[in-house]
Design a protein around this motif. Structure first.
Motif, PDB file in Angstrom:
ATOM      1  N   CYS A  73     -47.910 -50.638 -10.213  1.00 30.45           N
ATOM      2  CA  CYS A  73     -48.845 -50.137  -9.186  1.00 30.45           C
ATOM      3  C   CYS A  73     -50.203 -49.756  -9.741  1.00 30.45           C
ATOM      4  O   CYS A  73     -51.151 -49.570  -8.980  1.00 30.45           O
ATOM      5  CB  CYS A  73     -48.229 -48.933  -8.484  1.00 30.45           C
ATOM      6  N   ASP A 130     -41.103 -49.416 -17.625  1.00 24.93           N
ATOM      7  CA  ASP A 130     -41.274 -50.853 -17.840  1.00 24.93           C
ATOM      8  C   ASP A 130     -40.424 -51.599 -16.800  1.00 24.93           C
ATOM      9  O   ASP A 130     -39.203 -51.691 -16.937  1.00 24.93           O
ATOM     10  CB  ASP A 130     -40.829 -51.195 -19.267  1.00 24.93           C
ATOM     11  N   TYR A 157     -47.074 -60.549 -16.569  1.00 27.24           N
ATOM     12  CA  TYR A 157     -46.774 -59.800 -17.801  1.00 27.24           C
ATOM     13  C   TYR A 157     -45.281 -59.844 -18.114  1.00 27.24           C
ATOM     14  O   TYR A 157     -44.864 -59.446 -19.199  1.00 27.24           O
ATOM     15  CB  TYR A 157     -47.264 -58.351 -17.694  1.00 27.24           C
TER      16      TYR A 157
END
Ligand code: SAM
Length: 307
Positions: A73, A130, A157
């Motif tokens: 976010c 994570d 990512y």
């Protein structure tokens, strides 16, 4: 429904962790900009266009009363967009401690940020973590299921290893309710690879960005059955400077399906703008955001539906 317990153990090696840390440290160190700094940014137009795209996606797929999970976010730049959609509950997770702090400050409304405003109407649960390593279905057992999962400018990512990409999609699949929607944006691998082919060496760019591929880059890997870990360094003036990974479209599509979602659409910026600028309310939104003009076409949006 995909059974997350059935997934093979997703192990991380030290190199993968080191790169995840690099990404986290990069974003953590980025400070909030004042309104004046933002307007003076060399990429202000791109930022506005990106905000328009995210607003359109949210308006299209979020509904009053929805529970929303916002993966990666960041500083909470989309909180206002979710508020406008009148959602009922929000969970935001990001790997960068500094960004989650900024997000919390913004949510609490006591920021010196330019978007000083009334309190948000929905309760929020903000966490640092994570999203591509942790079993989020365990962490968020009390918050799930979600009507909408969003991952804006961040899913790429996870493509550093197959294990992380799988963890990302397994998390989404396990947390979405049946009939829920997964929306997101990420770089368009086809455009990046096309530009790389046209480049002299392994670097290309313009006055505001450059992309440099690792020396061991091979087209073979891009086309292979296991195209994970295709790393490049992305530099975007006034915004990003960290390692990123190529997400080949065909692999994304097949993994999404493997995790029990149906791909509703995948469009690049050009197609997306073309399609939604046919609707007067989105033209008006573009005007209000001051985002009219040339955009960059190196990204794509996707919507995946959990039947
Ligand atoms: N979604 C936000 C937005 O649209 O404004 C932030 C986008 S920013 C380009 C990318 C974000 O991904 C950063 O905040 C970064 O910290 C986050 N990120 C990268 N890897 C992550 C991971 N493994 N888990 C959670 N967040 C991650």
């Amino acid at each position: 429904k995909h059974n997350p317990e059935g997934d093979s153990e997703f192990l991380e090696d030290e190199t993968t962790k080191k790169f995840a840390r690099k990404v986290a440290d990069h974003y953590s160190a980025r400070t909030n900009q004042t309104l004046e700094e933002r307007e003076a940014s060399p990429i202000i137009h791109l930022k506005k266009l990106n905000n328009w795209i995210k607003s359109v996606l949210i308006q299209l797929y979020a509904h009053r009363g929805d529970a929303v999970l916002d993966l990666a976010c960041g500083k909470g730049g989309d909180l206002i967009k979710w508020d406008k959609a009148k959602i009922a509950y929000y969970v935001g997770i990001d790997i960068a401690e500094g960004s989650i702090e900024d997000c919390r400050t913004r949510y609490n409304g006591d920021a010196d940020h330019h978007q000083r405003r009334k309190k948000f109407t929905f309760p929020a649960h903000l966490m640092c973590g994570d999203c591509y390593e942790v079993r989020l279905d365990k962490v968020l057992a009390d918050d799930a299921p979600f009507d909408v999962v969003s991952c804006q400018f961040a899913l790429h990512y996870s493509w550093s290893t197959e294990a992380r990409a799988r963890r990302a999609l397994a998390n989404v699949s396990a947390l979405l309710r049946p009939g829920g929607t997964f929306i997101g944006t990420m770089p368009d691998a086809n455009v990046i690879i096309k530009k790389l082919r046209e480049a002299e060496g392994l670097v290309f760019g313009n006055s505001v960005y450059w992309i440099r591929f690792d020396d061991d880059f091979s087209e073979k890997k891009f086309k292979s059955s296991s195209p994970f870990g295709i790393k490049y360094k992305f530099h975007l003036e006034d915004a990003v400077d960290c390692p990123e990974w190529i997400v080949p479209f065909h692999v994304f599509k097949s993994l999404v399906e493997e995790y029990d979602m149906e791909l509703v659409f995948m469009k690049n910026n050009h197609e997306f703008v073309h399609e939604y600028m046919k609707k007067p309310e989105f033209v008006e939104l573009m005007r209000r955001l001051g985002a009219l003009g040339d955009g960059n076409q190196d990204q794509s949006k996707f919507v995946a539906y959990q039947p």
